[in-house]
Design a protein around this motif. Structure first.
Motif, short mmCIF file in Angstrom:
data_model
loop_
_atom_site.label_atom_id
_atom_site.label_comp_id
_atom_site.label_asym_id
_atom_site.label_seq_id
_atom_site.Cartn_x
_atom_site.Cartn_y
_atom_site.Cartn_z
N MET A 1 0.59 -0.90 0.20
CA MET A 1 0.19 -0.11 0.01
C MET A 1 0.80 1.33 0.12
N VAL A 2 0.58 2.03 -1.06
CA VAL A 2 1.43 3.28 -0.54
C VAL A 2 0.68 4.35 -0.10
N LEU A 3 0.76 5.17 0.39
CA LEU A 3 0.25 6.29 0.38
C LEU A 3 -0.05 7.61 -0.44
N PRO A 4 -0.76 8.24 -0.40
CA PRO A 4 -0.99 9.15 -2.04
C PRO A 4 -0.37 10.24 -1.33
N ILE A 5 0.44 11.13 -2.06
CA ILE A 5 0.64 12.96 -1.20
C ILE A 5 -1.17 13.54 -2.32
N TYR A 6 -0.73 14.53 -1.86
CA TYR A 6 -2.26 15.85 -1.55
C TYR A 6 -1.61 16.89 -2.09
N ALA A 7 -2.18 17.65 -3.07
CA ALA A 7 -2.02 19.01 -3.34
C ALA A 7 -2.72 19.39 -3.81
N PRO A 8 -3.14 21.41 -3.71
CA PRO A 8 -3.93 21.42 -4.91
C PRO A 8 -4.22 21.36 -6.29
N LYS A 9 -5.12 21.41 -7.09
CA LYS A 9 -5.27 21.24 -8.79
C LYS A 9 -4.71 21.21 -9.14
N PRO A 10 -4.86 22.79 -9.29
CA PRO A 10 -3.60 23.29 -10.16
C PRO A 10 -1.73 23.20 -10.01
N TRP A 11 -1.90 22.70 -9.37
CA TRP A 11 -0.32 22.30 -9.22
C TRP A 11 -0.34 20.59 -9.42
N TRP A 12 -1.07 19.94 -9.69
CA TRP A 12 -0.78 18.83 -10.35
C TRP A 12 -0.76 18.95 -11.54
N GLU A 13 -2.23 19.63 -12.21
CA GLU A 13 -1.99 20.25 -14.00
C GLU A 13 -1.55 21.15 -14.18
N HIS A 14 -0.03 21.72 -13.86
CA HIS A 14 1.13 22.49 -13.76
C HIS A 14 2.20 22.08 -12.96
N LYS A 15 2.37 20.74 -12.83
CA LYS A 15 3.63 20.21 -11.44
C LYS A 15 5.03 20.27 -11.77
N ALA A 16 5.69 20.61 -13.35
CA ALA A 16 6.58 20.92 -13.57
C ALA A 16 6.93 22.64 -13.60
N LYS A 17 6.19 22.85 -13.92
CA LYS A 17 5.65 24.51 -14.15
C LYS A 17 6.29 24.71 -12.87
N SER A 18 5.56 24.11 -11.84
CA SER A 18 4.98 24.73 -10.27
C SER A 18 6.60 24.87 -10.01
N ILE A 19 7.56 23.62 -10.29
CA ILE A 19 8.43 23.22 -9.22
C ILE A 19 9.68 24.36 -9.79
N LYS A 20 9.20 24.47 -11.34
CA LYS A 20 10.07 25.15 -11.45
C LYS A 20 10.04 26.81 -10.87
N GLU A 21 8.49 27.31 -11.30
CA GLU A 21 8.60 28.65 -10.90
C GLU A 21 7.90 29.34 -9.62
N ASP A 22 7.49 28.47 -8.98
CA ASP A 22 6.76 28.49 -7.51
C ASP A 22 7.22 28.37 -5.84
N CYS A 23 8.90 27.16 -6.46
CA CYS A 23 8.75 26.39 -5.57
C CYS A 23 10.40 27.31 -5.01
N ASN A 24 10.89 27.30 -4.10
CA ASN A 24 12.20 27.64 -3.61
C ASN A 24 12.63 26.02 -2.71
N GLY A 25 11.84 25.31 -2.85
CA GLY A 25 12.70 23.88 -1.74
C GLY A 25 11.51 24.43 -0.24
N CYS A 26 12.61 23.26 0.52
CA CYS A 26 12.21 23.85 1.97
C CYS A 26 12.77 24.84 2.70
N GLY A 27 11.88 25.61 3.53
CA GLY A 27 12.90 27.00 4.38
C GLY A 27 12.07 27.97 3.45
N SER A 28 12.58 29.25 4.45
CA SER A 28 11.59 30.90 3.34
C SER A 28 12.69 31.94 2.44
#
Length: 140
Positions: A1-28
């Protein structure tokens, strides 16, 4: 059994773009935590499945309920990632042995965003006082 990850729908729809443009990783990016907080929990990478959806929620969240929702989503995703790494491992594997220390570290990350994440959440926007979550998500 694998536990799923939860995220907003737009995140899933544009995941690669969101990781590149909206994410700085852990920490502020607003303080030293962005340079001091690792993207791993004792060697387990949590950047893309945990920290990036959390960054997305902080960037696009509009209400205080969005912040609470995003912080709880972050804790769920870290827990799922840790448990998924250890579930199918042998009893002597690194992922099985490090499950408890990783869960404890994830709890510290969660407490930190709940306690100190307000500055990052409100950066550059006006927060609505509506008592609702403005974006919905899904498990994958």
């Amino acid at each position: 059994m694998v536990l799923p990850i939860y995220a907003p729908k737009p995140w899933w729809e544009h995941k690669a773009k969101s990781i590149k443009e909206d994410c700085n990783g852990c920490g502020s990016e607003l303080d030293l935590s962005g340079k001091l907080v690792p993207d791993t929990l004792y060697g387990l990478n949590i950047r893309d499945n945990c920290c990036c959806p959390h960054d997305y929620g902080y960037k696009y969240g509009e209400t205080w309920m969005d912040k609470i929702f995003t912080d709880v989503m972050f804790l769920h995703n870290m827990t799922a990632t840790i448990l998924n790494a250890g579930i199918n491992s042998k009893w002597y594997s690194k992922d099985k042995i490090l499950m408890v220390p990783r869960l404890l570290r994830a709890t510290k990350y969660f407490i930190a965003v709940v306690r100190y994440g307000e500055k990052s959440f409100v950066e550059g926007k006006e927060i609505s006082e509506q008592n609702e979550i403005t974006f919905k998500g899904e498990f994958r």
